[in-house]
Design an enzyme around this catalytic site. Structure first.
Site, mmCIF file in Angstrom:
data_model
loop_
_atom_site.group_PDB
_atom_site.id
_atom_site.type_symbol
_atom_site.label_atom_id
_atom_site.label_comp_id
_atom_site.label_asym_id
_atom_site.label_seq_id
_atom_site.Cartn_x
_atom_site.Cartn_y
_atom_site.Cartn_z
ATOM 1 N N TYR A 145 0.910 -1.325 -0.097
ATOM 2 C CA TYR A 145 -0.024 0.045 -0.012
ATOM 3 C C TYR A 145 0.722 1.234 -0.135
ATOM 4 O O TYR A 145 0.896 2.092 -0.794
ATOM 5 C CB TYR A 145 -0.932 0.006 1.152
ATOM 6 C CG TYR A 145 -2.119 1.106 1.346
ATOM 7 C CD1 TYR A 145 -2.868 1.368 0.626
ATOM 8 C CD2 TYR A 145 -1.875 1.928 2.295
ATOM 9 C CE1 TYR A 145 -3.883 2.325 0.673
ATOM 10 C CE2 TYR A 145 -2.646 3.007 2.463
ATOM 11 C CZ TYR A 145 -3.659 3.223 1.715
ATOM 12 O OH TYR A 145 -4.590 4.261 1.978
ATOM 13 N N GLN A 209 -0.344 3.875 20.939
ATOM 14 C CA GLN A 209 -0.043 4.432 19.419
ATOM 15 C C GLN A 209 -1.051 5.437 19.107
ATOM 16 O O GLN A 209 -2.312 5.329 19.388
ATOM 17 C CB GLN A 209 -0.033 3.388 18.316
ATOM 18 C CG GLN A 209 -1.239 2.538 17.877
ATOM 19 C CD GLN A 209 -1.570 1.422 18.712
ATOM 20 O OE1 GLN A 209 -1.199 1.429 19.813
ATOM 21 N NE2 GLN A 209 -2.167 0.525 17.893
HETATM 22 P P1 NAD Z 1 -12.870 1.969 0.471
HETATM 23 O O1 NAD Z 1 -12.218 0.623 0.575
HETATM 24 O O2 NAD Z 1 -14.182 2.310 1.153
HETATM 25 O O3 NAD Z 1 -12.855 2.675 -0.903
HETATM 26 C C1 NAD Z 1 -12.189 2.009 -2.048
HETATM 27 C C2 NAD Z 1 -13.087 1.700 -3.340
HETATM 28 O O4 NAD Z 1 -12.057 1.331 -4.528
HETATM 29 C C3 NAD Z 1 -13.832 0.671 -3.060
HETATM 30 O O5 NAD Z 1 -15.036 0.798 -3.705
HETATM 31 C C4 NAD Z 1 -13.269 -0.703 -3.872
HETATM 32 O O6 NAD Z 1 -14.239 -1.449 -4.145
HETATM 33 C C5 NAD Z 1 -12.694 0.272 -5.201
HETATM 34 N N1 NAD Z 1 -11.435 -0.604 -5.718
HETATM 35 C C6 NAD Z 1 -10.594 -1.033 -5.238
HETATM 36 N N2 NAD Z 1 -9.780 -1.795 -5.924
HETATM 37 C C7 NAD Z 1 -10.178 -1.329 -7.365
HETATM 38 C C8 NAD Z 1 -9.840 -1.582 -8.580
HETATM 39 N N3 NAD Z 1 -8.838 -2.217 -8.900
HETATM 40 N N4 NAD Z 1 -10.607 -0.921 -9.697
HETATM 41 C C9 NAD Z 1 -11.814 -0.323 -9.525
HETATM 42 N N5 NAD Z 1 -12.235 -0.103 -8.013
HETATM 43 C C10 NAD Z 1 -11.365 -0.413 -6.951
HETATM 44 O O7 NAD Z 1 -11.732 3.106 1.047
HETATM 45 P P2 NAD Z 1 -11.902 4.555 1.308
HETATM 46 O O8 NAD Z 1 -11.422 4.785 2.786
HETATM 47 O O9 NAD Z 1 -13.088 5.027 0.645
HETATM 48 O O10 NAD Z 1 -10.614 4.967 0.621
HETATM 49 C C11 NAD Z 1 -10.724 5.809 -0.623
HETATM 50 C C12 NAD Z 1 -9.110 6.176 -1.184
HETATM 51 O O11 NAD Z 1 -8.802 7.398 -0.301
HETATM 52 C C13 NAD Z 1 -8.149 5.168 -1.301
HETATM 53 O O12 NAD Z 1 -7.555 5.407 -2.499
HETATM 54 C C14 NAD Z 1 -7.499 5.170 -0.118
HETATM 55 O O13 NAD Z 1 -6.128 4.706 -0.273
HETATM 56 C C15 NAD Z 1 -7.419 6.615 0.309
HETATM 57 N N6 NAD Z 1 -7.363 6.926 1.519
HETATM 58 C C16 NAD Z 1 -8.338 6.780 2.501
HETATM 59 C C17 NAD Z 1 -8.038 6.926 3.892
HETATM 60 C C18 NAD Z 1 -9.187 6.854 4.867
HETATM 61 O O14 NAD Z 1 -8.861 6.991 5.931
HETATM 62 N N7 NAD Z 1 -10.315 6.549 4.528
HETATM 63 C C19 NAD Z 1 -6.798 7.430 4.185
HETATM 64 C C20 NAD Z 1 -5.784 7.612 3.246
HETATM 65 C C21 NAD Z 1 -6.091 7.570 2.011
HETATM 66 N N1 UDP Z 2 -6.272 -1.179 15.922
HETATM 67 C C1 UDP Z 2 -6.685 -1.546 16.992
HETATM 68 N N2 UDP Z 2 -7.814 -2.580 17.254
HETATM 69 C C2 UDP Z 2 -8.341 -2.859 15.946
HETATM 70 C C3 UDP Z 2 -8.172 -2.090 14.698
HETATM 71 C C4 UDP Z 2 -6.911 -1.296 14.682
HETATM 72 O O1 UDP Z 2 -5.947 -1.283 18.009
HETATM 73 O O2 UDP Z 2 -9.450 -3.502 16.049
HETATM 74 C C5 UDP Z 2 -5.316 0.089 15.688
HETATM 75 C C6 UDP Z 2 -4.011 -0.224 14.813
HETATM 76 O O3 UDP Z 2 -3.044 -1.248 15.233
HETATM 77 C C7 UDP Z 2 -3.475 1.043 14.602
HETATM 78 C C8 UDP Z 2 -4.730 2.020 14.539
HETATM 79 O O4 UDP Z 2 -5.516 1.269 15.625
HETATM 80 O O5 UDP Z 2 -2.640 1.361 15.360
HETATM 81 C C9 UDP Z 2 -5.216 2.428 13.325
HETATM 82 O O6 UDP Z 2 -5.448 1.268 12.786
HETATM 83 P P1 UDP Z 2 -6.534 1.452 11.318
HETATM 84 O O7 UDP Z 2 -6.356 -0.045 10.639
HETATM 85 O O8 UDP Z 2 -7.630 2.119 11.212
HETATM 86 O O9 UDP Z 2 -5.546 1.928 10.291
HETATM 87 P P2 UDP Z 2 -4.068 2.621 10.108
HETATM 88 O O10 UDP Z 2 -3.721 3.759 10.418
HETATM 89 O O11 UDP Z 2 -2.964 1.550 10.956
HETATM 90 O O12 UDP Z 2 -3.703 2.482 8.483
#
Ligand code: NAD
Ligand code: UDP
Length: 323
Positions: A145, A209
């Site tokens: 990732y 953390q």
């Molecule tokens: P999510 O898993 O709900 O959404 C991701 C979507 O992408 C899903 O609908 C999934 O089916 C689709 N997808 C995955 N692989 C695919 C592929 N090969 N082709 C087409 N569609 C595909 O996650 P989210 O939290 O909504 O995240 C959305 C974006 O934001 C992601 O790129 C993620 O890396 C980024 N992001 C999210 C967070 C967060 O905290 N939510 C933090 C950092 C970055």
């Molecule tokens: N975490 C936890 N319990 C859970 C799920 C996650 O303590 O059931 C912790 C995980 O180890 C991390 C933080 O919560 O330190 C955030 O985890 P998450 O998977 O939401 O996202 P990350 O920021 O690690 O990508």
């Protein structure tokens, strides 16, 4: 002006809210998704809108569409999801970026990349500024990732320099809210689901953390501002809420807000789990005139209300990797 807008990953947690907002603003929205970590129900309410279109497609394969803007959100985002098939995760970030940048180049569209705070890895600089280059383990279980997103940022900047594509890169910090997948294994969804069922709340490690949690509406507002900024500013820019909490504090807050009888239990800390994370958002404040509005307590209350309104039986765990 009305635009044709492609949202990849548009059926996901963040993508579906973005689609909703853009449809409400009157734009012609194409939602593209392979439904790996989401389901159609997230966008079912949009299907009858004449300015919304749903395409089942995988971003690792080329596609020809005519659009003015692209939000590239497609990628599994929860650790359990992206670690399930790490090679596919890397392909989604890298081939997905190449394919969508290709669409942008051909159409002259502007494209925004949903990058992540994970590009900073387990950071030695706190809070994290955009100029910090990160501390990622390139061979660990999070690398598919983290390195995939880092490579995507490289591609965005190279398409910008080499092909003059108008790009925008946002580094999203932990975002939560209604429509998170209840079985995504992320900390907010896990703790709320566990608390509502009076099950043990799983602290990974001792819960010391930290993370900084941004409510989804604040996030959507920021990325729409970034996309529409008139100045040619590719970023990257951090988007997140600088309020920093230990995971134990989050668990205690969820128990308080749900009135749960759950107990905290400690589970092994996954490898490479970042110790501390908090965004420095001065650049977003300066360039976008943006800062988050929702305190964690209020955002959590809305998220808990949503979890109470859904039926868990309507959801299938996308992968077996959840607690
Ligand atoms: P999510 O898993 O709900 O959404 C991701 C979507 O992408 C899903 O609908 C999934 O089916 C689709 N997808 C995955 N692989 C695919 C592929 N090969 N082709 C087409 N569609 C595909 O996650 P989210 O939290 O909504 O995240 C959305 C974006 O934001 C992601 O790129 C993620 O890396 C980024 N992001 C999210 C967070 C967060 O905290 N939510 C933090 C950092 C970055
Ligand atoms: N975490 C936890 N319990 C859970 C799920 C996650 O303590 O059931 C912790 C995980 O180890 C991390 C933080 O919560 O330190 C955030 O985890 P998450 O998977 O939401 O996202 P990350 O920021 O690690 O990508």
């Amino acid at each position: 002006m009305i635009k044709r807008i492609l949202v990849t990953g548009g059926a996901g947690f963040l993508g579906s809210h973005l689609c909703e907002r853009l449809v409400d603003e009157g734009h012609d929205v194409i939602c593209l998704d392979n439904f790996f970590t989401s389901q159609k129900s997230n966008v079912a309410h949009l299907l009858e809108r004449p300015n919304f279109e749903l395409v089942r497609h995988d971003v690792t394969l080329p596609i020809y569409l005519e659009v003015d803007q692209i939000y590239n959100m497609a990628c599994p985002a929860a650790p359990g999801h992206y670690q399930y098939n790490p090679i596919k995760t890397m392909k989604t970030s890298v081939l997905g970026a190449i394919n969508m940048l290709g669409v942008a180049k051909r159409c002259g569209a502007r494209i925004l990349q949903a990058s992540t705070s994970e590009v900073y890895g387990d950071p030695e600089v706190h809070p994290q500024t955009e100029s910090y280059r990160g501390s990622v383990n390139p061979i660990g279980i999070r690398a598919c990732y983290d390195e995939g997103k880092r490579a995507a940022e490289t591609l965005f900047m190279d398409y910008h320099r080499q092909n003059k594509v108008s790009v925008r890169v946002v580094r999203i910090f932990n975002t939560y809210g209604p429509r998170m997948h209840p079985y995504d294994g992320r900390v907010v969804s896990n703790f709320i689901r566990q608390a509502l069922q009076n099950q043990p709340i799983t602290l990974f490690g001792d819960g010391s953390q930290t993370r900084s949690f941004c409510y989804r509406d604040d996030l959507c507002e920021a990325i729409i501002r970034m996309m529409n900024l008139e100045e040619e500013f590719p970023g990257p820019v951090n988007i997140g809420n600088p309020g920093e909490f230990t995971i134990r504090e989050l668990a205690e807050l969820v128990i308080e807000l749900t009135g749960s009888k759950s107990q905290l239990v400690e589970r092994p800390l996954p490898s490479d789990d970042p110790t501390r994370r908090r965004p420095d958002i001065r650049l977003a404040q300066e360039k976008l005139g943006w800062e988050p509005q929702q305190p964690l307590r209020e955002g959590l209350a809305k998220t808990i209300a949503w979890f109470q309104s859904i039926k868990l039986d309507d959801y299938r765990p996308p992968t077996p990797n959840f607690v």
